[in-house]
Design an enzyme around this catalytic site. Structure first.
Site, mmCIF file in Angstrom:
data_model
loop_
_atom_site.group_PDB
_atom_site.id
_atom_site.type_symbol
_atom_site.label_atom_id
_atom_site.label_comp_id
_atom_site.label_asym_id
_atom_site.label_seq_id
_atom_site.Cartn_x
_atom_site.Cartn_y
_atom_site.Cartn_z
ATOM 1 N N PHE A 156 -3.133 -2.283 2.842
ATOM 2 C CA PHE A 156 -2.048 -1.732 2.049
ATOM 3 C C PHE A 156 -0.954 -2.789 1.961
ATOM 4 C CE2 PHE A 156 1.952 0.343 1.181
ATOM 5 C CZ PHE A 156 1.614 1.149 0.112
ATOM 6 N N ASP A 194 1.136 -10.521 6.175
ATOM 7 C CA ASP A 194 1.999 -9.466 5.637
ATOM 8 C C ASP A 194 2.569 -8.689 6.826
ATOM 9 O OD1 ASP A 194 3.221 -7.240 4.578
ATOM 10 O OD2 ASP A 194 1.576 -6.709 3.229
ATOM 11 N N LYS A 221 11.362 -4.379 4.752
ATOM 12 C CA LYS A 221 11.722 -3.191 5.515
ATOM 13 C C LYS A 221 12.843 -3.438 6.518
ATOM 14 C CE LYS A 221 7.271 -0.795 4.927
ATOM 15 N NZ LYS A 221 7.696 0.155 3.903
#
Length: 426
Positions: free
Chosen positions: A146, A233, A274
């Site tokens: 994801f 990531d 984030k």
């Protein structure tokens, strides 16, 4: 309804249902305030937050240092675009590159934007430095990944709900199983056109899958041996979430916060988002050394908001909090405690089969099928008992509280979770 009237939870949910696109399925709780590890709904009920906005709020809700930096900068200068210099961006770029141990940073806003940036950077490097023929570069990705929901990213997703009826899809990607070094070696050596390997150090959305201890080190070694860029990531796993500053670790200046292990590696391209802002503002970043980043020239990539003064000020404050409050060490300690307590319970449980994770990124696997609503119902019961979490992939519940949580709070939360699971024991 008058804008001066106080909304009830039912009112707020009805408004979103009527006027908002139905692209999410939220747990039915309407939050209006947050502080530290707690959030409150519009009726005033208090909850432990065990999702942390998908690990964006690692530093806790409304951390005063982060909010203070945001307010101060918002009252001074908010946006110049990159048409002009501003007095915050350069200072932030020096700060963040030193913090994580890279030469350069390319600032963006959201995680998906940062992933897209990394893909473009990898391809351009492949054509201009590795010598791959233009439009022939391939990037290896993992099944179950994801990385976001842009058109390019869903092109290499396995999530049919995210993919169906959004084609045609972008070419140039090879999917292999996660945590499979042999599959990676075969893919890398099968073609001279492999530019990069994009990987999550832990697959969060897929259900918090932690790979084998030596997986990342072996993957990085394969990439180095074949002149392939290793792209990490860390949008969800980074910024102390897994008990180290980065899940891959590397040459970051983490001030002894990391649990150094031989399996940790330094990525060629690092993707962050984030918690880079503590959840206060959209901030993401792509970091790399000069040999890679210098292929980008003026006009070839950018963002009106990327690197704006508020983002720069907020990110520096957010990273200061991580260091000053030793959040990586706290995540490691409390994560070990969480898994130990839940493992003890699960040994005799019929409703839960497994707890897994690293640091304070964990998941409990529910003893039912992905198509069942059992995990959802458990999350509804957790809500009623004062703790907010959310299922992923049907029968898995992800637990990721703010990293400012203390041991007493964690033990209280474990009690709530076990009490709730007991309501569903067969």
């Amino acid at each position: 309804m008058s804008v001066l009237e106080k909304l009830t939870s039912a009112d707020a949910i009805a408004l979103e249902d009527q006027y908002g696109a139905h692209n999410y399925h939220p747990l039915p709780v309407v939050l209006s305030r947050g502080e530290g590890v707690y959030v409150w709904d519009v009726e005033g009920k208090k909850y432990y937050d065990f999702l942390s906005a998908y690990s964006a709020v690692n530093q806790g809700h409304c951390h005063p240092k982060i909010v203070g930096a945001m307010v101060q900068q918002a009252q001074t200068l908010t946006l110049t675009s990159r048409a002009f210099y501003n007095d915050k961006l350069g200072a932030y770029e020096e700060f963040v590159t030193n913090y994580f141990g890279f030469d350069k940073v390319l600032p963006m806003n959201t995680g998906a934007e940062a992933v897209e940036t990394a893909l473009k950077l990898c391809r351009k490097w492949a054509y201009e430095r590795k010598g791959i023929n233009e439009n022939e570069a391939q990037i290896i990705v993992c099944e179950g990944n994801f990385h976001g929901r842009t058109t390019t990213i869903i092109s290499f997703s396995n999530d049919e709900n995210a993919r169906k009826n959004f084609g045609p899809y972008t070419a140039g990607f090879i999917k292999i199983p996660y945590d499979d070094v042999a599959a990676l070696e075969q893919a890398i050596t099968s073609s001279k056109n492999i530019a990069g390997f994009l990987v999550e150090p832990i697959q969060g959305e897929a259900g918090v899958y932690v790979p084998s201890e030596d997986y990342l080190a072996k993957a990085k070694a394969l990439c180095e041996a074949n002149n392939v860029l290793f792209i990490a990531d860390e949008v969800q796993t980074g910024i102390a979430r897994t008990g180290s500053l980065l899940a891959v670790c590397g040459n970051c200046s983490c001030e002894n916060q990391c649990e150094k292990q031989a399996s940790y590696v330094t990525p060629d391209i690092l993707i962050l988002g984030k918690a880079l802002s503590g959840g206060a503002y959209p901030v993401s970043a792509v970091l790399a050394n000069d040999a890679i980043m210098n292929v980008i020239k003026p006009g070839q990539h950018g963002s009106t908001f990327g690197g704006n003064p508020i983002a720069a000020a907020v990110a520096m404050a957010a990273l200061d909090v991580v260091s000053e409050e030793q959040l990586a060490l706290n995540a490691r300690s409390l994560g070990n405690l969480f898994r130990s307590e839940l493992t003890n319970y699960i040994e005799t449980s019929t409703i839960a089969t497994l707890v897994r994770g690293k640091g304070l990124l964990n998941a409990v696997v529910i003893n039912d099928t992905e198509e069942s609503d059992t995990a959802w119902n458990i999350c509804m019961a957790l809500r009623d008992n004062g703790l907010l979490a959310k299922p992923t992939h049907g029968n898995i519940i992800r637990f990721a509280p703010p990293l400012v949580m203390n041991e007493a709070q964690l033990k209280d939360c474990v009690s709530i979770i076990i009490k709730t699971l007991k309501q569903f024991e067969k």
